[in-house]
Design a protein around this motif. Structure first.
Motif, PDB file in Angstrom:
ATOM      1  N   ASP A 105      82.906 -14.790 -13.444  1.00  0.00           N
ATOM      2  CA  ASP A 105      83.770 -14.763 -12.272  1.00  0.00           C
ATOM      3  C   ASP A 105      85.161 -15.202 -12.719  1.00  0.00           C
ATOM      4  O   ASP A 105      85.330 -16.253 -13.333  1.00  0.00           O
ATOM      5  CB  ASP A 105      83.246 -15.708 -11.185  1.00  0.00           C
ATOM      6  N   TRP A 106      86.172 -14.370 -12.475  1.00  0.00           N
ATOM      7  CA  TRP A 106      87.551 -14.710 -12.857  1.00  0.00           C
ATOM      8  C   TRP A 106      88.475 -14.131 -11.799  1.00  0.00           C
ATOM      9  O   TRP A 106      88.569 -12.919 -11.613  1.00  0.00           O
ATOM     10  CB  TRP A 106      87.895 -14.118 -14.224  1.00  0.00           C
ATOM     11  N   LYS A 107      89.151 -15.027 -11.076  1.00  0.00           N
ATOM     12  CA  LYS A 107      90.050 -14.611 -10.003  1.00  0.00           C
ATOM     13  C   LYS A 107      91.341 -15.413 -10.073  1.00  0.00           C
ATOM     14  O   LYS A 107      91.341 -16.592 -10.429  1.00  0.00           O
ATOM     15  CB  LYS A 107      89.406 -14.817  -8.629  1.00  0.00           C
ATOM     16  N   ARG A 108      92.419 -14.729  -9.710  1.00  0.00           N
ATOM     17  CA  ARG A 108      93.718 -15.408  -9.630  1.00  0.00           C
ATOM     18  C   ARG A 108      94.452 -14.870  -8.419  1.00  0.00           C
ATOM     19  O   ARG A 108      94.469 -13.656  -8.181  1.00  0.00           O
ATOM     20  CB  ARG A 108      94.537 -15.166 -10.885  1.00  0.00           C
ATOM     21  N   TYR A 109      95.096 -15.767  -7.645  1.00  0.00           N
ATOM     22  CA  TYR A 109      95.822 -15.313  -6.471  1.00  0.00           C
ATOM     23  C   TYR A 109      97.016 -16.230  -6.223  1.00  0.00           C
ATOM     24  O   TYR A 109      97.021 -17.408  -6.580  1.00  0.00           O
ATOM     25  CB  TYR A 109      94.925 -15.261  -5.234  1.00  0.00           C
ATOM     26  N   ASN A 138      90.229 -19.277 -10.015  1.00  0.00           N
ATOM     27  CA  ASN A 138      88.844 -19.739 -10.141  1.00  0.00           C
ATOM     28  C   ASN A 138      88.207 -18.970 -11.297  1.00  0.00           C
ATOM     29  O   ASN A 138      88.412 -17.770 -11.437  1.00  0.00           O
ATOM     30  CB  ASN A 138      88.035 -19.471  -8.864  1.00  0.00           C
ATOM     31  N   ASN A 139      87.445 -19.654 -12.127  1.00  0.00           N
ATOM     32  CA  ASN A 139      86.690 -18.926 -13.142  1.00  0.00           C
ATOM     33  C   ASN A 139      85.381 -19.630 -13.453  1.00  0.00           C
ATOM     34  O   ASN A 139      85.262 -20.853 -13.325  1.00  0.00           O
ATOM     35  CB  ASN A 139      87.518 -18.696 -14.415  1.00  0.00           C
ATOM     36  N   SER A 172      80.090 -23.256 -16.842  1.00  0.00           N
ATOM     37  CA  SER A 172      81.203 -24.107 -16.437  1.00  0.00           C
ATOM     38  C   SER A 172      82.022 -23.428 -15.357  1.00  0.00           C
ATOM     39  O   SER A 172      82.358 -22.246 -15.469  1.00  0.00           O
ATOM     40  CB  SER A 172      82.087 -24.422 -17.652  1.00  0.00           C
ATOM     41  N   VAL A 173      82.367 -24.185 -14.311  1.00  0.00           N
ATOM     42  CA  VAL A 173      83.165 -23.672 -13.200  1.00  0.00           C
ATOM     43  C   VAL A 173      84.425 -24.529 -13.074  1.00  0.00           C
ATOM     44  O   VAL A 173      84.342 -25.758 -13.022  1.00  0.00           O
ATOM     45  CB  VAL A 173      82.389 -23.693 -11.872  1.00  0.00           C
ATOM     46  N   ILE A 174      85.572 -23.887 -13.047  1.00  0.00           N
ATOM     47  CA  ILE A 174      86.853 -24.577 -12.841  1.00  0.00           C
ATOM     48  C   ILE A 174      87.592 -23.906 -11.695  1.00  0.00           C
ATOM     49  O   ILE A 174      87.747 -22.688 -11.666  1.00  0.00           O
ATOM     50  CB  ILE A 174      87.729 -24.560 -14.106  1.00  0.00           C
ATOM     51  N   GLU A 175      88.025 -24.713 -10.749  1.00  0.00           N
ATOM     52  CA  GLU A 175      88.886 -24.261  -9.664  1.00  0.00           C
ATOM     53  C   GLU A 175      90.199 -25.027  -9.775  1.00  0.00           C
ATOM     54  O   GLU A 175      90.200 -26.257  -9.804  1.00  0.00           O
ATOM     55  CB  GLU A 175      88.239 -24.523  -8.301  1.00  0.00           C
ATOM     56  N   TYR A 185      92.733 -29.754  -9.802  1.00  0.00           N
ATOM     57  CA  TYR A 185      91.627 -28.992 -10.365  1.00  0.00           C
ATOM     58  C   TYR A 185      90.305 -29.629  -9.952  1.00  0.00           C
ATOM     59  O   TYR A 185      90.184 -30.836  -9.741  1.00  0.00           O
ATOM     60  CB  TYR A 185      91.726 -28.901 -11.890  1.00  0.00           C
ATOM     61  N   ASN A 186      89.286 -28.789  -9.818  1.00  0.00           N
ATOM     62  CA  ASN A 186      87.901 -29.206  -9.587  1.00  0.00           C
ATOM     63  C   ASN A 186      87.059 -28.591 -10.692  1.00  0.00           C
ATOM     64  O   ASN A 186      87.197 -27.403 -10.987  1.00  0.00           O
ATOM     65  CB  ASN A 186      87.394 -28.733  -8.219  1.00  0.00           C
ATOM     66  N   ARG A 187      86.176 -29.376 -11.282  1.00  0.00           N
ATOM     67  CA  ARG A 187      85.393 -28.875 -12.412  1.00  0.00           C
ATOM     68  C   ARG A 187      83.957 -29.371 -12.331  1.00  0.00           C
ATOM     69  O   ARG A 187      83.694 -30.512 -11.961  1.00  0.00           O
ATOM     70  CB  ARG A 187      86.020 -29.329 -13.738  1.00  0.00           C
TER      71      ARG A 187
END
Length: 637
Positions: free
Chosen positions: A272-276, A302-303, A320-323, A354-356
């Motif tokens: 999952d890879w998104k940028r806005y 988010n990725n 691993s999830v990073i927002e 950031y949230n990880r």
């Protein structure tokens, strides 16, 4: 957070409308002041930039063979772009690292997220007018966190004739880019939207590549990906005095595999890879001599990253999830005190969060944030033929770490510039600035190496430019740039912790030559030499001492042109994960391109790396072998 963001946006719009209503009766409308470009370009005149602005104009009669924004910079001297770990582009300007460079689109900063790096290879090409690069001293108008320099992409303005444009570009191994652009300019407003689809089945390596146990030397492992991108702008003119603009962008990579080092047995992909992003920009004429420029921007990504031990991606070792998101605002007052004296006042604020969470060091959601404040004053005066600029920025940050607020000291960022046009053939520019770079969130908060008490890095930057022009049947221009950088409090990993430790120096020379040999034949050469050996036992990794790009443009007729280009990189050094230093060989790349334009149709065809050279930009990351490009563009209506 969503409610807070919406409140700020509506509050901002209300302030703008109130300002317009209260001021419109006090202004004498004897001329038009509407200048939307002011909110798109940060430094508008030579004296405001302090350091030299290198401008790369995009030829409106040709199709660029570049697939992304990173490829558009590779022929600018002093810039070094490589692709390495996690498939990201690493942009370095005059030896400064990727985290030190501020990337902007139409004057709006693109946030670097948790790692502080904007990967330009992940941002597709769209309608560009020019690319502005500041490599030396940086004006206070650009705010903070630009120690290494600034890259500002300027998109095209809509015109009153065209509405819909289609553009395609194809390369080897089903690599393709499809763009659909809808735009138009009306009397008091304009709009622009761009849809892009990008995909590739992978990068084909050179036939000279020697396979390893982990790389077969054909299609580069895990180099296939696909993404969709949407960008839009909407601009309004109010009473021929004011302007307000909105922008929105969204990028989604539904398949993004990541090539690892050819010596590394790890296989990665983003599931999952998104940028806005969104922004509101305004330009308010308070009086005929005072303008207020305000910007509010929201940038997020988010990725989800996964790592495996096997090429089939069955044995997972990391999820691993990073927002990450940032909210920033900027207020700039442009005051023309006298015809030859102008002052700019600027305040900017940015909050990074950031949230990880992963199944290694972050078993529970971890949140940290940083706030940056910057105030700057810039004064520009004109005396006889000489332009002087004097400015200073003041900045500090607040860090929230485990419910503790950490305040840094107040840091100053002075700058001074002198611009002297000797005559119509020669001009000289001298600039100095002391710029601050705050640590990235990764350097501050990483569970394995983070240090929340790091001080900012500081660079003292000096630059001298001398330009000469000569116009006859064989016109030419030559630009000379000398630069010197003194860097203190460099952040490096010492043991298992990021620490302020190194003091580094370097200097160099850049030369840009444009020579019109004949009416239809033009030569361009851009070279850069950097002395990187002023510091004992320290290597500027992946940076060449000498680089050169050469281009020969020939117009066969009104509609058909040919271009031959060559780029050269001298030897470089790079280290692996065990900190073993490796020497990378020098290399040359050659390309040819043909362009044909007829009315509203453009065609292009070309070959890149025509001698199929095997080379490595970073250790373990080979570049593409011979490639071809075929492009088509037309205005539908």
């Amino acid at each position: 957070m969503y409610k807070i963001s919406m409140f700020l946006i509506f509050f901002f719009i209300s302030c703008q409308l109130t300002s317009i209503i209260t001021k419109q009766d006090t202004l004498k409308i004897n001329r038009k002041y509407y200048e939307l470009d002011v909110i798109r370009v940060v430094a508008k005149t030579p004296e405001e930039s302090v350091g030299k602005i290198t401008i790369k104009e995009i030829n409106k009669n040709t199709i660029s063979p570049d697939m992304n924004l990173g490829e558009s910079l590779k022929d600018i001297p002093g810039l070094n772009i490589t692709v390495g770990n996690k498939g990201e582009s690493n942009l370095r300007i005059r030896s400064f690292s990727k985290e030190d460079v501020k990337i902007m689109i139409d004057g709006r900063m693109i946030n670097g997220g948790y790692f502080g790096n904007v990967s330009l290879n992940e941002i597709p090409m769209f309608d560009l007018s020019e690319v502005q690069v500041v490599k030396g001293p940086v004006s206070p108008l650009y705010g903070t966190n630009n120690m290494g320099g600034v890259v500002n992409y300027i998109t095209k303005k809509p015109n009153q004739k065209d509405w819909l444009k289609l553009s395609t570009l194809f390369k080897r191994n089903n690599t393709q880019n499809l763009r659909l652009s809808l735009s138009h300019q009306f009397k008091y407003w304009d709009f622009w939207t761009n849809f892009s689809s990008n995909k590739t089945d992978g990068m084909v390596l050179s036939d000279d590549f020697k396979p390893t146990n982990l790389e077969n030397g054909k299609i580069r492992n895990n180099s296939d990906n696909a993404s969709l991108d949407f960008q839009s702008k909407l601009n309004f003119s109010v009473l021929d005095l004011h302007s307000i603009g909105f922008s929105f962008g969204y990028t989604d990579a539904n398949k993004k595999k990541i090539p690892s080092s050819i010596y590394e047995s790890i296989y990665r992909q983003f599931t999952d890879w998104k940028r806005y992003q969104s922004s509101i920009l305004s330009n308010i004429m308070i009086t005929p001599y005072v303008k207020l420029n305000q910007t509010v921007s929201y940038d997020a990504y988010n990725n989800t990253l996964e790592e495996y031990l096997d090429p089939q991606m069955q044995i997972k070792t990391l999820h691993s999830v990073i927002e990450s998101w940032s909210l920033s605002s900027k207020s700039l007052i442009d005051w023309e005190i006298f015809p030859n004296l102008k002052s700019n006042w600027n305040y900017s604020f940015e909050k990074q969060v950031y949230n990880r969470k992963d199944d290694a060091s972050y078993l529970k959601w971890t949140t940290n944030n940083t706030r940056l404040h910057n105030f700057s004053l810039m004064t520009v005066s004109h005396w006889k033929k000489i332009d002087f600029s004097l400015g200073s920025g003041l900045s500090y940050s607040q860090r929230i770490y485990k419910n503790e607020t950490i305040n840094t000291s107040l840091f100053g960022e002075p700058s001074i510039g002198v611009f002297y046009p000797i005559n119509d053939k020669y001009d000289v520019r001298l600039g100095f600035s002391a710029n601050i770079q705050y640590p990235t969130m990764h350097q501050l908060y990483s569970s394995s190496r983070g240090n929340p008490y790091l001080n900012p890095e500081r660079a003292y930057k000096y630059e001298l430019n001398f330009n000469q022009r000569y116009s006859t049947a064989r016109s030419y221009s030559i630009e000379h740039s000398f630069f010197y950088n003194d860097i203190v409090n460099m952040i490096e990993q010492y043991g298992n912790l990021y620490t302020n430790m190194n003091k580094l120096k370097n200097f160099g020379y850049e030369n840009i030559v444009n020579f019109k040999i004949m009416k239809n034949l033009n030569l361009e050469n851009q070279a850069c030499y950097m002395n990187l050996y002023l510091n004992k036992n320290y290597l500027f990794y992946t940076i060449p001492n000498f680089s050169d790009s050469f281009a020969l443009n020939y117009n066969l007729c009104k509609n058909l042109s040919l271009k031959y280009s060559m780029s050269y990189q001298s030897i470089r050094y790079d280290n692996d994960d065990l900190n073993v230093v490796h020497k990378l060989k020098a290399y040359q790349l050659h390309s040819i391109q043909a362009n044909y334009a007829f009315k509203k149709i453009k065609l292009t065809a070309g070959l890149q790396n025509i001698f199929d050279k095997d080379y490595q930009e970073e250790y373990g990351y080979p570049g593409s072998g011979i490639n071809y490009s075929v492009g088509f563009e037309t205005v539908i209506f």
